[in-house]
Design a protein around this motif. Sequence first.
Motif, PDB file in Angstrom:
ATOM      1  N   ALA A 262     -12.432  -7.865 -23.312  1.00 49.34           N
ATOM      2  CA  ALA A 262     -11.119  -7.965 -23.955  1.00 49.34           C
ATOM      3  C   ALA A 262     -10.110  -7.050 -23.269  1.00 49.34           C
ATOM      4  N   ALA A 263     -10.547  -5.830 -22.901  1.00 48.29           N
ATOM      5  CA  ALA A 263      -9.647  -4.920 -22.191  1.00 48.29           C
ATOM      6  C   ALA A 263      -9.262  -5.491 -20.831  1.00 48.29           C
ATOM      7  N   ALA A 264     -10.209  -6.132 -20.151  1.00 50.15           N
ATOM      8  CA  ALA A 264      -9.904  -6.751 -18.865  1.00 50.15           C
ATOM      9  C   ALA A 264      -8.982  -7.953 -19.038  1.00 50.15           C
ATOM     10  N   TRP A 265      -9.203  -8.720 -20.093  1.00 48.18           N
ATOM     11  CA  TRP A 265      -8.369  -9.896 -20.374  1.00 48.18           C
ATOM     12  C   TRP A 265      -6.908  -9.486 -20.597  1.00 48.18           C
ATOM     13  N   LYS A 266      -6.692  -8.321 -21.198  1.00 52.72           N
ATOM     14  CA  LYS A 266      -5.340  -7.812 -21.406  1.00 52.72           C
ATOM     15  C   LYS A 266      -4.829  -7.017 -20.207  1.00 52.72           C
ATOM     16  N   ARG A 267      -5.598  -7.007 -19.119  1.00 53.06           N
ATOM     17  CA  ARG A 267      -5.216  -6.342 -17.874  1.00 53.06           C
ATOM     18  C   ARG A 267      -4.996  -4.836 -18.075  1.00 53.06           C
ATOM     19  N   ARG A 268      -5.833  -4.257 -18.917  1.00 50.59           N
ATOM     20  CA  ARG A 268      -5.743  -2.825 -19.167  1.00 50.59           C
ATOM     21  C   ARG A 268      -7.021  -2.084 -18.770  1.00 50.59           C
ATOM     22  N   LEU A 269      -7.962  -2.808 -18.184  1.00 48.32           N
ATOM     23  CA  LEU A 269      -9.225  -2.189 -17.784  1.00 48.32           C
ATOM     24  C   LEU A 269      -9.077  -1.602 -16.390  1.00 48.32           C
ATOM     25  N   ASN A 270      -9.403  -0.329 -16.260  1.00 54.67           N
ATOM     26  CA  ASN A 270      -9.392   0.324 -14.957  1.00 54.67           C
ATOM     27  C   ASN A 270     -10.487   1.380 -14.925  1.00 54.67           C
ATOM     28  N   PHE A 271     -10.658   1.992 -13.786  1.00 53.70           N
ATOM     29  CA  PHE A 271     -11.742   2.957 -13.621  1.00 53.70           C
ATOM     30  C   PHE A 271     -11.542   4.174 -14.512  1.00 53.70           C
ATOM     31  N   LYS A 272     -10.296   4.639 -14.657  1.00 51.47           N
ATOM     32  CA  LYS A 272     -10.018   5.801 -15.495  1.00 51.47           C
ATOM     33  C   LYS A 272     -10.397   5.522 -16.946  1.00 51.47           C
ATOM     34  N   LEU A 273     -10.064   4.329 -17.451  1.00 59.35           N
ATOM     35  CA  LEU A 273     -10.409   3.961 -18.824  1.00 59.35           C
ATOM     36  C   LEU A 273     -11.923   3.940 -19.018  1.00 59.35           C
ATOM     37  N   LEU A 274     -12.645   3.384 -18.066  1.00 62.34           N
ATOM     38  CA  LEU A 274     -14.111   3.333 -18.162  1.00 62.34           C
ATOM     39  C   LEU A 274     -14.715   4.740 -18.178  1.00 62.34           C
ATOM     40  N   VAL A 275     -14.203   5.626 -17.322  1.00 63.49           N
ATOM     41  CA  VAL A 275     -14.730   6.995 -17.264  1.00 63.49           C
ATOM     42  C   VAL A 275     -14.469   7.719 -18.577  1.00 63.49           C
TER      43      VAL A 275
END
Length: 443
Positions: A262-275
């Motif tokens: 869902a975060a990727a679908w909203k184009r808000r997923l990045n490496f910083k968010l995952l960490v």
Amino acid sequence: MSPEAIALVMFAGMIVLMLTGQRIFAMIGAVAAASALALYGNSAAELPFNAVFKLFSWYALLTLPLFIFMGHMMAKSGIAEDLYRMMHVWCGKLPGGLAMGTIFLMVIISAINGLSVAGLAIGSAIALPEMLRRGYDKVLITGVVQGGSTLGILLPPSVVMVLFSVIARQPVSELWLAGVLPGLMMAAVFAIYVYVRVKLNPSLAPKLSDEELNMPLREKILLLKAGIAPVVIFLLMIGLFVMGYTNLLESSAVGATAATVAAAWKRRLNFKLLVEAAHETMSVTAMFMWIVLGALAFSAVFDGIGAVRAIENIFIHNWELSPWAVIILMQLSFIVMGMFLDDTAMLVIVAPLYIPLVQRLDLGIDHQMAWFGILYTITCQIAYVTPPFGYNLFLMRGMAPKEITLIDIYRSIIPFALMMVLCIVLLMIFPQIATWLPSYFRG
């Protein structure tokens, strides 16, 4: 020393050590280790090792990091912010509509999160500034955000219920099902309170502007897409589990994966968010694991000296209390402890005594331990928001806008704490509110 005296010394020692402000798990483990050495000598050295292996064999604990990761991912990806705008538009025409919409938002966040802190952070960062800007009474909306955020531990997938199920050795599925109707009931009670309060005093919640009220229906419908991701995540996770397609661990993995997608679908997923999500997940999970480990060691000593049986004799035989009188005393003690301790500390303290005692009480209630787990969970909600040490109060003070004072925060929570007590009373009078859904799905 008699078992009663040993139990009293253990509890008193644990409370005194906790007052030092040190880590809860360390204080519990210290009392357990000292008691074991005093009672059993050098052979007690095996106690922590046995507790560790027992901890590793509990399947339900594997779900904890996945649920926690899911909650942090949903909170940090901005999905809750979109949900608030949707609720704002659709509930704005009602008296106190934004406040009621905030409560419904908290229900949705709870259904995909399982934690109280995330809901409080979202509400204080998004809902409070918006409602203050529109002239809402600051005491009313502060209570709404604090009370609504506590719903996160009552609705599935509640992390607190997972911890309770592990320590009480009960199926977490029954606890989740038992929490659905009480959670929705409490949200409805909060919303009715806001509606009635604003209806009696409209100055608490001014009406929206004509521009906001007259938004075209097409734009309102487009805003509904903000609710798609949370609903899909909830249905995938809880729906597949309830229907038997996945087990508990698989459902938690589905939820964590769906939140990331869902975060990727909203184009808000990045490496910083995952960490960031991974770091906070590991921190919270490690804390839970240490606390459970300390609780296991404490329970092993407590059970070994026969303290549970001795205290049962005091309550049931010596004092001749009825089973319901025992439950009422337990709830009163929960409320008092909740003013000074958080939920995990409460559970660790009472688990060796209350859980075996409740299992022996004949209350005539189906799914009795699940019902008691819901009572405990609601009391945890009260603990989060009651002075002097309710940590939601301090979190709110740190995250709320500067015009909201600590006195405002304390005043705001009084009616919501009383409504939580009312819900406990209703559950004790009508236990079917919690037990009907587990009985239905089992049937």
